[in-house]
Design an enzyme around this catalytic site. Structure first.
Site, short mmCIF file in Angstrom:
data_model
loop_
_atom_site.label_atom_id
_atom_site.label_comp_id
_atom_site.label_asym_id
_atom_site.label_seq_id
_atom_site.Cartn_x
_atom_site.Cartn_y
_atom_site.Cartn_z
N TRP A 1 42.94 47.86 29.35
CA TRP A 1 43.72 49.47 30.88
C TRP A 1 44.49 49.62 29.23
O TRP A 1 43.80 51.25 28.95
CB TRP A 1 43.71 49.28 32.01
CG TRP A 1 42.60 49.33 33.01
CD1 TRP A 1 42.42 47.61 33.07
CD2 TRP A 1 41.44 49.23 33.00
NE1 TRP A 1 41.96 47.65 34.42
CE2 TRP A 1 41.38 48.69 33.82
CE3 TRP A 1 41.08 51.00 32.01
CZ2 TRP A 1 39.35 49.25 34.04
CZ3 TRP A 1 39.33 50.86 32.85
CH2 TRP A 1 39.00 50.12 33.71
N ASP B 1 51.60 53.73 33.05
CA ASP B 1 50.17 53.62 33.98
C ASP B 1 50.47 53.08 35.46
O ASP B 1 50.51 51.21 34.71
CB ASP B 1 48.81 53.22 33.55
CG ASP B 1 47.30 52.84 33.92
OD1 ASP B 1 47.48 53.28 35.04
OD2 ASP B 1 46.46 52.00 33.76
N LYS C 1 43.72 51.12 44.90
CA LYS C 1 44.11 49.68 44.60
C LYS C 1 44.96 49.56 46.28
O LYS C 1 45.09 49.33 47.07
CB LYS C 1 44.57 49.05 43.58
CG LYS C 1 43.79 48.94 42.83
CD LYS C 1 44.39 48.93 41.46
CE LYS C 1 42.93 48.97 40.42
NZ LYS C 1 42.02 48.46 40.28
#
Length: 367
Positions: free
Chosen positions: A102, A171, A195
């Site tokens: 990511w 992030d 999540k």
């Protein structure tokens, strides 16, 4: 109904009390005769939902008055572009620390917009660790420094955030709200909700107001953070149901003792699985190095792919869902986000121990 033992990486498990509450209110929200999904985002009922969700998140995460909370769309992937569009100007350089797939994707988007610089990377060691500050290149003079706080695919996590010479952008899609944070360290942080915060559809951004206001994106009004700061995230129709669900999850989080209580529980869950791996006599091998292990995603392998396939098949027969490793690297992964109950993790640890006993002659050759 028997609930699945859900270890999916995202969208992930939601607290059962939250789902039950949403079920009760689904067709008749607070006696209105309507679902929250049917209401105007300009009406008083949704306005209360929106405001309460922001206030709960501010209190839970101890967000200082210097920062503002935004509810946006497009997931964390949209933020990969929005961050450099707003803060990476001509003649400047943005820094990135690579700790997994990511962070690589975030870097790739920034490279399309301007000049970038890799401050540190653990790619050569297959992303098994978080780079030590002593291994960083000079991060002074950067427009910002971007990190990914938890790496779902490789199972590593930043447990401490070191001081930087550049505005820090993070992030936090896979570990937001899982532990206390000093928000003042960050110029901006963002997280997809699916999540730890709620269902997919809403992305939380926490931005330093003055730092953000001093930048502007001339390419697109919609992709300019200041547009959303000025309109309280109501420039366009927000993902109303996702924000409603986020609010319920935050209320549940308060009942768990806030970020302190959740951090204690998450550490206990992680230790159960890491102890099982470390005491398996080489049968299970964790991907992350000591000190970098994630409390959100426990990644591990068995001695060979055939055994992993058998392990995952038998686990599925016992009701365990989502234990497959990411398709890019395979192996096994247990995602143990906030809503995953301790009892489910205890059952998984017991299953792993029994499975190990049934294969006494197998282990990694180098252990």
């Amino acid at each position: 109904m028997v609930r699945a033992l859900n270890f999916s990486a995202g969208p992930a498990a939601l607290p059962l009390p939250v789902l039950e509450r949403a079920q009760q209110e689904f067709v008749n929200f607070k006696g209105t005769g309507m679902s929250i999904m049917e209401m105007s985002h300009r009406g008083k009922h949704y306005d209360a939902v929106h405001s309460e969700a922001k206030q709960r998140l501010k209190q839970l995460m101890n967000v200082p008055d210097t920062h503002e909370i935004l509810f946006l769309q497009g997931g964390a992937s949209m933020q990969f572009s929005m961050v450099p569009l707003n803060f990476l100007k001509e003649g400047s350089t943005a820094g990135y620390i690579l700790t997994g797939s990511w962070s690589e994707k975030a870097l790739q988007e920034a490279e399309r917009i301007g000049k970038t610089f890799i401050v540190a990377s653990s790619k050569e060691s297959k992303y098994r660790s978080i780079p030590s500050k002593s291994d960083w290149k000079d991060d002074s003079g950067l427009s910002y420094l971007h990190i990914t706080s938890n790496n779902t695919i490789y199972g590593t996590q930043w447990h401490e955030f070191p001081e930087t010479n550049a505005p820090l952008v993070a992030d936090m899609s896979s570990d937001i709200l899982s532990r206390p944070l000093d928000i003042s360290k960050f110029a901006l942080l963002y997280a997809g909700a699916q999540k730890n915060l709620g269902p997919s559809g809403v992305t939380v951004v926490i931005a330093h107001k003055e730092w953000t206001a001093s930048h502007s994106n001339s390419l697109s009004k919609f992709l300019d953070y200041n547009t959303h700061l000025k309109t309280d995230s109501l420039y366009n129709t927000p993902p109303t149901f996702s924000i409603y669900m986020l609010g319920l999850v935050l209320e549940w989080a308060e009942e768990q003792g806030g970020t302190d209580g959740l951090a204690t529980l998450n550490k206990e869950k992680a230790e159960l699985l890491y102890d099982c791996i470390e005491n398996s006599g080489g049968f299970y091998r964790g991907h992350a190095e000591k000190g970098s292990e994630s409390h959100m995603n426990v990644t591990f392998n068995l001695p060979d792919q055939e055994l992993e396939k058998d392990f995952l098949g038998k686990a599925a027969n016992e009701g365990f869902i989502g234990l497959n490793g990411h398709r890019s690297i395979g192996g096994c992964r247990a995602s143990i986000y906030n809503a995953v109950p301790l009892e489910a993790v205890e059952k998984l640890a017991d299953f792993m121990k029994v499975y190990r006993k049934n294969h006494p002659s197998r282990s990694f050759s180098f252990q």
